[in-house]
Scaffold this motif. Structure first.
Motif, PDB file in Angstrom:
ATOM      1  N   LEU A  42       0.806  -1.403  -0.262  1.00 48.72           N
ATOM      2  CA  LEU A  42       0.209  -0.187   0.411  1.00 48.72           C
ATOM      3  C   LEU A  42       0.460   1.397  -0.178  1.00 48.72           C
ATOM      4  CD1 LEU A  42      -2.824  -1.276   2.480  1.00 48.72           C
ATOM      5  CD2 LEU A  42      -2.973   0.136   0.002  1.00 48.72           C
ATOM      6  N   ALA A  50      -7.586   2.756  -1.145  1.00 45.45           N
ATOM      7  CA  ALA A  50      -7.249   2.028  -0.430  1.00 45.45           C
ATOM      8  C   ALA A  50      -7.941   1.466   0.674  1.00 45.45           C
ATOM      9  CB  ALA A  50      -6.026   1.678  -0.342  1.00 45.45           C
ATOM     10  N   GLY A  51      -8.158   2.521   1.330  1.00 50.84           N
ATOM     11  CA  GLY A  51      -8.854   2.500   2.593  1.00 50.84           C
ATOM     12  C   GLY A  51     -10.571   2.466   2.615  1.00 50.84           C
ATOM     13  N   LEU A  79       0.602   0.992   8.380  1.00 52.13           N
ATOM     14  CA  LEU A  79      -0.927   0.395   6.634  1.00 52.13           C
ATOM     15  C   LEU A  79      -0.159   2.518   7.390  1.00 52.13           C
ATOM     16  CD1 LEU A  79      -3.787  -1.726   7.250  1.00 52.13           C
ATOM     17  CD2 LEU A  79      -2.462  -1.241   6.022  1.00 52.13           C
ATOM     18  N   VAL A  83      -5.238   4.970   5.655  1.00 51.62           N
ATOM     19  CA  VAL A  83      -5.965   3.301   5.167  1.00 51.62           C
ATOM     20  C   VAL A  83      -6.905   3.372   6.583  1.00 51.62           C
ATOM     21  CG1 VAL A  83      -5.818   0.831   4.805  1.00 51.62           C
ATOM     22  CG2 VAL A  83      -4.776   2.947   3.038  1.00 51.62           C
ATOM     23  N   GLU A  86     -10.039   4.854   7.708  1.00 51.47           N
ATOM     24  CA  GLU A  86     -11.258   3.812   6.754  1.00 51.47           C
ATOM     25  C   GLU A  86     -11.681   3.479   7.888  1.00 51.47           C
ATOM     26  OE1 GLU A  86     -13.184   5.494   4.562  1.00 51.47           O
ATOM     27  OE2 GLU A  86     -12.030   7.497   4.706  1.00 51.47           O
TER      28      GLU A  86
END
Length: 433
Positions: A42, A50-51, A79, A83, A86
């Protein structure tokens, strides 16, 4: 096998959802074994959405996968912030069932007996993937928190459990994975997730945790009220003034105290009692302004077998002491299976090097996910497959690692364990002594 697969797949609305569920299942098991890889990918791709996409995928897959997202949201070392932010919303963003359905569950739970509440807040004060939590007042004036199991959740989760069993069976057929204990792993890890549907077990776990941690005056755990509990409803004392406190708003002393208290509580569970809370994410672990703790929701609490508890304690204390050779012997002795022709000498050398690199590392330096990943890689390369139950101690530490690092990056994880280990579980004699 084919008939069973046909029966299960016929319950799913289409091929697309079926693929999502299988893919999500594989992702879920990868959380324990390879989160560092996911984080690195990521970061390299800098995927702006992405999240959101990961959160949406996990939500669509259901409660078991939402819990995976909650775990990942604590991994600030693996991470990106966008991300994790979220995924962190998964704890609060699960829509509550309609009031009519909730009321049907609660009133049905007390069918044939007197209604025990003078007041009941039908709007949940917390909404989870398996249950909602409501504030209520009993007829005798006690303020209580009422955990209500979502209607129909039992059927959904058991269907997913059968699907993951098929996925694990398929992986077991791959030539390079035939010796891996996937079926046993699924039975234990997947079974632990299903265990969260059992409110009677959770009620018992709450009581046991209160007893086991009673010496820690800075921990509060709500007491269950057995006379008001049913199969679908868990009633416990209401904890007043509960609010999430951001680590940044705490004083330096409170942050350091909270970090040590979190680790003390987890180590007491792991090394002394063997009754381990594997889900201490920020929605279940509250840190108050003075650094004291509130632990909630005992759904994902696992009782380790005595051999696993003792072996894990032995491994941890010898890792802290830098005794790689003995760590290797503990892993070899406790392995679920060892491949024919396994190079035990190579494994011993590799693990000794890993332990030497990790000994004495502080919170900001020691990365449990990477350590576990390298340990599992060594086991895979040399054909030593661990008892699946070992995943639970690692999972409990993985969940709190991110929280502790945010509170006190200089905390020495291994040194904090030593008083507990020395008090209750002295290690076996060192190799060569």
């Amino acid at each position: 096998m084919a008939r069973a697969a046909g029966g299960i797949l016929s319950e799913l609305p289409g091929t697309a959802l079926r693929v999502l569920r299988v893919g999500g299942t594989l992702f879920g098991y990868a959380v324990v074994f390879g989160p560092a890889v996911l984080g690195a990918r990521l970061r390299r791709r800098r995927w702006a959405h992405a999240g959101e996409r990961l959160s949406a995928l996990l939500t669509s897959l259901g409660p078991s996968y939402i819990k995976i997202g909650q775990l990942l949201s604590t991994r600030r070392d693996l991470l990106p912030e966008r991300v994790r932010a979220e995924l962190g919303r998964l704890a609060d963003a699960t829509p509550a069932p309609r009031r009519a359905r909730l009321e049907g569950v609660v009133r049905g739970a007390y069918q044939g007996r007197s209604w025990p509440f003078a007041e009941f807040g039908w709007t949940p004060m917390a909404t989870g993937s398996i249950a909602t939590v409501h504030r209520a007042v009993t007829l005798d004036g006690r303020k209580v928190a009422v955990k209500v199991r979502r209607p129909g959740i039992d059927r959904v989760m058991r269907r997913d459990f059968r699907l993951t069993a098929l996925a694990m069976g398929g992986m077991q057929r791959l030539p390079r994975l035939r010796s891996m204990p996937f079926k046993v792993m699924h039975a234990q890890v997947g079974g632990a997730i299903l265990h969260q549907l059992d409110f009677a077990a959770e009620r018992s776990a709450l009581g046991d945790l209160r007893t086991n941690l009673r010496e820690f005056a800075w921990i509060r755990i709500p007491a269950p009220m057995p006379d008001l509990c049913t199969e679908d409803v868990l009633v416990m004392e209401y904890v007043e003034g509960l609010a999430r406190t951001a680590s940044e708003s705490l004083s330096t002393d409170a942050r350091k105290a909270a970090a040590r208290r979190v680790m003390s509580a987890v180590y007491e569970m792991l090394f002394v009692d063997g009754l381990v809370h594997c889900d201490l994410h920020p929605g279940n672990l509250y840190i108050e302004g003075d650094g004291s703790l509130v632990i909630l929701d005992a759904g994902f609490v696992i009782k380790l077998s005595e051999p696993v508890r003792a072996s894990f304690a032995d491994f941890f204390i010898n890792m802290a002491m830098g005794n790689g050779p003995l760590c290797a012997e503990i892993i070899i002795e406790s392995a679920a299976s060892i491949a024919e022709g396994c190079d035990l000498g190579g494994f011993r050398a590799g693990l000794a090097e890993l332990v030497t690199e990790s000994t004495g590392a502080r919170s900001s330096e020691f990365n449990l996910a990477k350590f576990a990943g390298r340990l599992f890689d060594l086991q895979r390369r040399f054909g030593l497959y661990p008892v699946p139950e070992f995943a639970f101690p690692l999972l409990s530490l993985l969940v709190v690692e991110g929280i502790v690092q945010s509170l006190d990056p200089e905390l020495d994880f291994q040194a904090e364990a030593m008083p507990v280990l020395r008090r209750r579980n002295m290690p076996r004699a060192s190799v060569g002594s």
